[in-house]
Motif scaffolding. Structure first.
Motif, PDB file in Angstrom:
ATOM      1  N   PRO A 158       0.833  -1.213   0.000  1.00  0.00           N
ATOM      2  CA  PRO A 158       0.000   0.000   0.000  1.00  0.00           C
ATOM      3  C   PRO A 158       0.866   1.259   0.000  1.00  0.00           C
ATOM      4  O   PRO A 158       1.938   1.308   0.606  1.00  0.00           O
ATOM      5  N   LYS A 171      -4.509   5.553   0.754  1.00  0.00           N
ATOM      6  CA  LYS A 171      -5.874   5.064   0.693  1.00  0.00           C
ATOM      7  C   LYS A 171      -6.190   4.588  -0.717  1.00  0.00           C
ATOM      8  O   LYS A 171      -6.111   5.352  -1.680  1.00  0.00           O
ATOM      9  N   ASN A 172      -6.542   3.327  -0.838  1.00  0.00           N
ATOM     10  CA  ASN A 172      -6.915   2.735  -2.126  1.00  0.00           C
ATOM     11  C   ASN A 172      -5.823   2.883  -3.172  1.00  0.00           C
ATOM     12  O   ASN A 172      -6.100   3.006  -4.371  1.00  0.00           O
ATOM     13  N   ALA A 173      -4.569   2.931  -2.740  1.00  0.00           N
ATOM     14  CA  ALA A 173      -3.448   3.064  -3.674  1.00  0.00           C
ATOM     15  C   ALA A 173      -2.358   2.067  -3.305  1.00  0.00           C
ATOM     16  O   ALA A 173      -2.154   1.758  -2.129  1.00  0.00           O
ATOM     17  N   SER A 174      -1.670   1.557  -4.308  1.00  0.00           N
ATOM     18  CA  SER A 174      -0.597   0.600  -4.067  1.00  0.00           C
ATOM     19  C   SER A 174       0.418   0.691  -5.199  1.00  0.00           C
ATOM     20  O   SER A 174       0.169   1.300  -6.242  1.00  0.00           O
TER      21      SER A 174
END
Length: 613
Positions: free
Chosen positions: A313, A316-319
């Motif tokens: 990660p 938030k909602n990112a990788s």
């Protein structure tokens, strides 16, 4: 009082025009203008309240469950900020509260009269910590008053504090902590708990704003809704690009300013802002998001035995892949006390647990000052911790702020930087400045780099172009003064100007030498004194040149000149400040205490401004 975007409803252009007009009006003109504006307001059927705070009679009548009108409490937002983050957050908070029909006044701590504290009802403080736990320049007088015997009892006051800081410094958010404790000691009650922010402050600052919005609103649910619907904290009305959405600026030029044989390397970068909508003024800074050195990234991955392609990660909602995450997203060159405490819990390493114990404060301080993430994983044999676990406790790589070295009037759609490359050896390894070495080794014309403009209202040219200016900036501290003089040339400013510049050698380290010589020849720059510390047996610095010219310097200062200092705070800026006190004491026949008070008044009048780091 000088008008600006934080203490008035005017934009920057309007405030500048008014600041030029109002001092020039005589008493008869002021009276006439007041009457004219009142007549216009009456004819238009406007209220005396600002539009953002006004509520029409129709909307009140139509509102369900209408309640009798009561005099609203007034909320005061005070900010203390060295680089501009605090003032930016203060403006955004004011906008949110005004949308909730809260009556708000926003001002710098330097513009606030401390004796008015006892008159306030609700106070919101946004303050950064500078240097080793010290208040920023525009908060010094307020901080001193608050902690003095003159500070009144404040039983009537409700307050909350947002503290800005950097966990890589020992006295993290100390100014905010001190103000919070002192206000409570004086009898004030908290509207909301203090929030301490690291360099990645958007999310915690947003939560604090939501908390104070709810506390100030009679309908907390509506307040939360208004806060959530507001623009992002970092939004800039001038552009879609910001600190949280940087612009990918193309590199136009990247050259070494130092001559052959110099022990230093100073890069001059020219970046394109075309189609960005980003605007800046002389005195502002450019934020640059750097990338970690690929070699260091690979060494950490190899030491930990990780798979560089493992997905981890990054928000938030990112990788991203592990290599990409360590290269672009996470800080790996600076260690902080909170990081070591979290890693100690993750690893259970007894040596690391012992190092983070309060009894080992001196040892911890020394370790943090000399080591990076690679040292940490090697010294404490951390191999075995999962990649996602360790990256989960790393902080985001912070932007580096550089004083802008160009004038937007002289070079439209461009921004110039002056960056000293940092390289050194420690612990048997070569070390380097993350951003400066990237610029020196891995940025070429045509490449792009993520940037944003950091407005700095605390370091600005005088509104009156006839005001003399004294600029003191050795090394890369000369950058904003290149911006100042280029701007004054474009605007035909008539005020005298005097530059003090210093570096190591005249022949190799005289940054922008031909430009200064041209400006001197053309009369744009009135006077220049230089100090090259390695060109003589005895080291000579800018403060020595100031003392040599002490009589004339005092005449300029006593005649109303504005003084600007840019550069290293621990050594140069401290020595320059002491030198100014000496010159003022000698020139004005004052005691050391009186000279110190003289300089403080100059700061309050914005005639003594510093951009120090």
């Amino acid at each position: 009082m000088e008008l600006n975007v934080t203490n008035s409803p005017f934009n920057e252009q309007q405030a500048e025009l008014l600041n030029r007009l109002l001092p020039a009006l005589n008493e008869h003109q002021r009276i006439w203008l007041t009457g004219y504006l009142a007549a216009q307001s009456s004819a238009a059927g406007l209220t005396a309240a600002p539009a953002a705070q006004a509520v029409s009679a129709e909307s009140v009548a139509a509102a369900p469950h209408a309640v009798p009108a009561v005099a609203p409490r007034e909320t005061t937002i005070l900010f203390g900020s060295q680089t501009g983050n605090g003032s930016g957050l203060a403006k955004k908070l004011a906008k949110r509260l005004q949308e909730q029909q809260v009556k708000v006044e926003v001002m710098s701590m330097a513009d606030f009269k401390p004796n008015n504290l006892k008159k306030l009802e609700d106070l919101l403080i946004i303050v950064s910590t500078h240097g080793e736990g010290e208040p920023p320049d525009n908060a010094i007088a307020f901080h001193e008053f608050l902690h003095s015997k003159r500070a009144p009892k404040l039983d009537q006051l409700r307050y909350s504090v947002l503290a800005l800081g950097d966990t890589s410094y020992e006295f993290f958010c100390q100014t905010g902590k001190d103000m919070d404790a002192r206000l409570q000691e004086l009898g004030a009650s908290r509207l909301a708990d203090r929030v301490d922010c690291d360099v990645d402050f958007d999310e915690p600052a947003g939560e604090w704003m939501k908390a104070v919005s709810e506390a100030l609103s009679a309908t907390p649910a509506a307040a939360a809704s208004a806060a959530d619907a507001a623009a992002p904290l970092s939004a800039d009305p001038d552009s879609e690009y910001s600190r949280t959405n940087p612009f990918q600026a193309e590199v136009l030029e990247n050259i070494n300013l130092n001559g052959r044989g110099s022990a230093r390397e100073t890069r001059h970068l020219e970046l394109s802002l075309e189609d960005s909508g980003l605007v800046y003024e002389p005195g502002d800074s450019l934020g640059v998001y750097p990338e970690n050195h690929p070699r260091l990234v690979d060494e950490i991955i190899e030491e930990m035995g990780w798979n560089p392609e493992e997905i981890v990660p990054t928000g938030k909602n990112a990788s991203a892949s592990l290599r990409e995450a360590l290269h672009r997203y996470y800080e790996i060159t600076v260690l902080t006390k909170p990081l070591l405490e979290q890693v100690a819990k993750l690893s259970g390493n007894e040596k690391l647990i012992k190092l983070t114990d309060p009894a080992a404060a001196n040892e911890l301080r020394a370790y943090l000052g000399e080591n990076d993430l690679l040292d940490l994983v090697r010294d404490f044999e951390l191999k075995g911790i999962a990649a996602a676990e360790l990256t989960g406790v790393l902080r985001k790589i912070p932007a580096r702020l550089y004083s802008i070295a160009s004038s937007p009037k002289a070079t439209p759609d461009e921004v110039h930087l002056t960056v000293r490359t940092v390289r050194y050896a420690c612990g048997g390894r070569d070390r380097y400045g993350v951003c400066s070495v990237q610029m020196a080794e891995r940025l070429e014309p045509g490449d792009r780099v993520p940037v944003f403009v950091q407005h700095n209202p605390n370091f600005k040219l005088p509104v009156n172009p006839d005001t003399p200016i004294i600029m003191i900036g050795p090394g890369t501290g000369v950058a904003p003064f290149r911006s100042f003089i280029a701007e004054r040339e474009e605007t035909d400013a008539r005020g005298k100007s005097w530059l003090f510049f210093g570096d190591q050698h005249f022949s190799t380290d005289f940054l922008y030498q031909t430009e200064w010589q041209r400006w001197l020849k053309d009369g744009v720059l009135t006077k220049m004194d230089v100090a090259f510390s390695r060109d003589s047996d005895e080291k000579v610095y800018v403060q020595h040149r100031m003392l040599e010219n002490s009589k004339e310097l005092y005449e300029w200062i006593d005649g109303g000149a504005a003084v600007y200092v840019c550069g290293d705070e621990k050594n140069m800026a401290h020595d320059v400040h002491t030198t100014l006190e000496t010159i003022i004491a000698q020139g004005g026949g004052l005691s050391p205490e009186q000279a110190s008070e003289y300089l403080l008044r100059m700061q309050q009048e914005k005639r003594y401004q510093r951009d120090v780091y």
